[in-house]
Design an enzyme around this catalytic site. Structure first.
Site, PDB file in Angstrom:
ATOM      1  N   LYS A   1       0.906  -0.899   0.044  1.00  0.00           N
ATOM      2  CA  LYS A   1       0.026  -0.116  -0.074  1.00  0.00           C
ATOM      3  C   LYS A   1       0.770   1.321   0.031  1.00  0.00           C
ATOM      4  O   LYS A   1       2.040   1.217   0.569  1.00  0.00           O
ATOM      5  CB  LYS A   1      -1.004  -0.219   1.234  1.00  0.00           C
TER       6      LYS A   1
ATOM      7  N   SER B   1      -9.290   2.780   3.545  1.00  0.00           N
ATOM      8  CA  SER B   1      -8.285   3.586   2.711  1.00  0.00           C
ATOM      9  C   SER B   1      -7.433   2.721   1.863  1.00  0.00           C
ATOM     10  O   SER B   1      -6.593   2.639   0.835  1.00  0.00           O
ATOM     11  CB  SER B   1      -7.222   4.396   3.290  1.00  0.00           C
TER      12      SER B   1
ATOM     13  N   SER C   1     -10.062   0.523   7.443  1.00  0.00           N
ATOM     14  CA  SER C   1      -9.272   0.773   6.181  1.00  0.00           C
ATOM     15  C   SER C   1      -8.910  -0.774   5.409  1.00  0.00           C
ATOM     16  O   SER C   1      -8.788  -0.726   4.128  1.00  0.00           O
ATOM     17  CB  SER C   1      -8.018   1.675   6.288  1.00  0.00           C
TER      18      SER C   1
END
Length: 476
Positions: free
Chosen positions: A92, A167, A191
């Site tokens: 990520k 996220s 997230s």
């Protein structure tokens, strides 16, 4: 209830991109496949996924092929490093990745490559993971949908007009479409779990500290690092590879379990608490219907289920104080002249956090401690708690809240997620149902399994038992 429902985004992927970690390892061991040919297929497919859904900030062709060649050599010598050696993996855009630029989804971040790997990346690298790219995040990971001024909107592979969640939205899209097998996510308020639900995959927020973190999150000890994949088995294998003690992370317990072997959980012997009402009470009727149908099926399998509620009347205020103060901390080094280049919502919540007094913040920290202790006591009497993963269905991409909902901030629809960041228990989301739209499209609905701190293996074992249930499809 059958998880075969959730194969649509994967259906157009090349056959090599549909295999899980255990399947790939078996093929590598037999010599039927090589890490290089799998990596080449994944890289090509990732380009197509990127063009359609915008899941990546970087597709690292040369770096991935170099790692795949090294893995292929080890397999040829009969000396693989681990059960993930040669398996395509993504990172990520909030996690340090040595010699690659991590932008935190922001136009204001530095463009210099990272000097070192974050602990989880270092651990995965030591286990032979093949890093194929970096996945999208909203700016600084501040909200539960994935869009940013730096990289645009990440779209849901089930319905591109809808959000993938966030996220860790890019990671969820990559997993759902087969652009990689294992995916590193972060979870400060849902997230990992929210995009897992919205994209129909598996996402696990571990017990806090099981996966080490460095640098420390600006949002403090609500922020977790964890695995995302298409199957519970792959998530458990990845968690074993990425966890462990790292002396750069002072917030870890001094002893950290690093092996998450799955056991055959017998649902007839499982004591389950059913948490059905999120803070604020906003719950989509279709989500409620899907969960009630799933609970009925679990009862029919012999599980003992009792309703529970959270031991804190205003957990939303407690989380918001921690999250907004974290946002203020994150933006404190950035000159206000650059705020116009940033997400307006992030700037707004950081300013709210900056107005909080020290006594106010400490009072909220005390309330958090009391809430966490009460959650520990509740989970000492239960094997797991089950809840909806998210209170709403995937909604229009590019928005923070569903259109026409009257809500202002993502925290108002993420009430099944952020309480577990405050209390730090492990929570795994698996797909359990889908909403059939008039257009014929499907929108996934996720189920969340929560356990006591340190009980990650038990949570994952029960998640796999539910995943394996041979039940009819649930459509709402």
């Amino acid at each position: 209830m059958s998880f075969k429902t959730f194969q649509v985004p994967l259906s157009s992927a090349p056959e090599l991109c549909k295999l899980g970690a255990a399947e790939l390892i078996a093929q590598f061991r037999s010599g039927a496949l090589s890490p290089v040919e799998v990596t080449q297929s994944v890289l090509q497919h990732a380009q197509e996924v990127q063009a359609r859904f915008n899941a990546f900030t970087l597709i690292d062709h040369q770096g991935a092929l170099d790692l795949a060649k090294a893995s292929e050599k080890r397999w040829g010598q009969g000396a693989p490093l681990s059960p993930i050696d040669g398996v395509p993996t993504t990172i990520k855009d909030l996690i340090w990745f040595k010699d690659r630029t991590i932008r935190y989804g922001s136009l204001t971040s530095a463009s210099e490559p990272c000097a070192d790997d974050a602990p989880c990346v270092r651990n995965l690298r030591a286990n032979g993971a093949v890093f194929v790219g970096v996945t999208t995040s909203p700016e600084m990971g501040w909200k539960a949908v994935t869009d940013s001024k730096a990289f645009g909107i990440t779209r849901n592979p089930w319905h591109p007009e809808m959000t993938a969640g966030g996220s860790s939205g890019g990671a969820a899209v990559a997993a759902a479409t087969g652009a990689g097998v294992l995916h590193v996510g972060t979870d400060g308020g849902g997230s990992i779990r929210i995009p897992a639900s919205f994209c129909g995959i598996v996402g696990h927020k571990p017990t806090f500290g099981v996966v080490p973190a460095y640098p420390s999150s600006a949002f403090g000890t609500v922020a977790h690092v964890g695995p995302m994949a298409r199957k519970v088995e792959d998530v458990a294998t990845m968690l074993s590879a990425m966890s462990g003690r790292d002396l750069r992370d002072w917030t870890q317990a001094y002893q950290t379990v690093g092996d998450f072997q799955l056991k055959d959980a017998q649902l007839a012997k499982v004591r389950i608490g059913f948490w059905s009402t999120p803070p604020g009470g906003h719950l989509d009727p279709d989500v409620s219907l899907a969960m009630n149908l799933a609970i009925d099926r679990l009862r029919s399998a012999g599980a003992s289920i009792e309703p529970i509620s959270l031991p804190e009347e205003d957990v939303h205020a407690v989380f918001q104080a921690h999250w907004f103060a974290g946002a203020a901390n994150r933006l404190s080094p950035i000159a206000s002249a650059h705020y116009s280049d940033m997400d307006e919502g992030l700037v707004h919540v950081s300013q709210s956090g900056a107005r909080m007094s020290a006594p106010e913040l400490v009072a909220y920290q005390v309330r958090r401690a009391n809430f966490g202790a009460a959650m520990d006591r509740m989970l000492s009497q239960l094997d797991v708690v089950i809840s909806p993963a998210v209170a709403v269905l995937p909604f229009q991409a590019g928005l923070e809240v569903p259109s026409g909902s009257g809500l202002e901030r993502w925290t108002q629809w993420a009430g099944f997620s952020y309480p577990l960041n405050l209390s730090q228990q492990p929570a795994c989301v698996i797909p359990c149902a889908s909403k059939r739209l008039d257009s014929g499209s499907l929108l996934p609905i996720g189920l969340q399994i929560i356990g006591a701190r340190g009980a990650d293996a038990q949570v994952l074992s029960i998640a796999r038992a539910i995943e394996r249930m041979d039940l009819e499809h649930i459509f709402v």
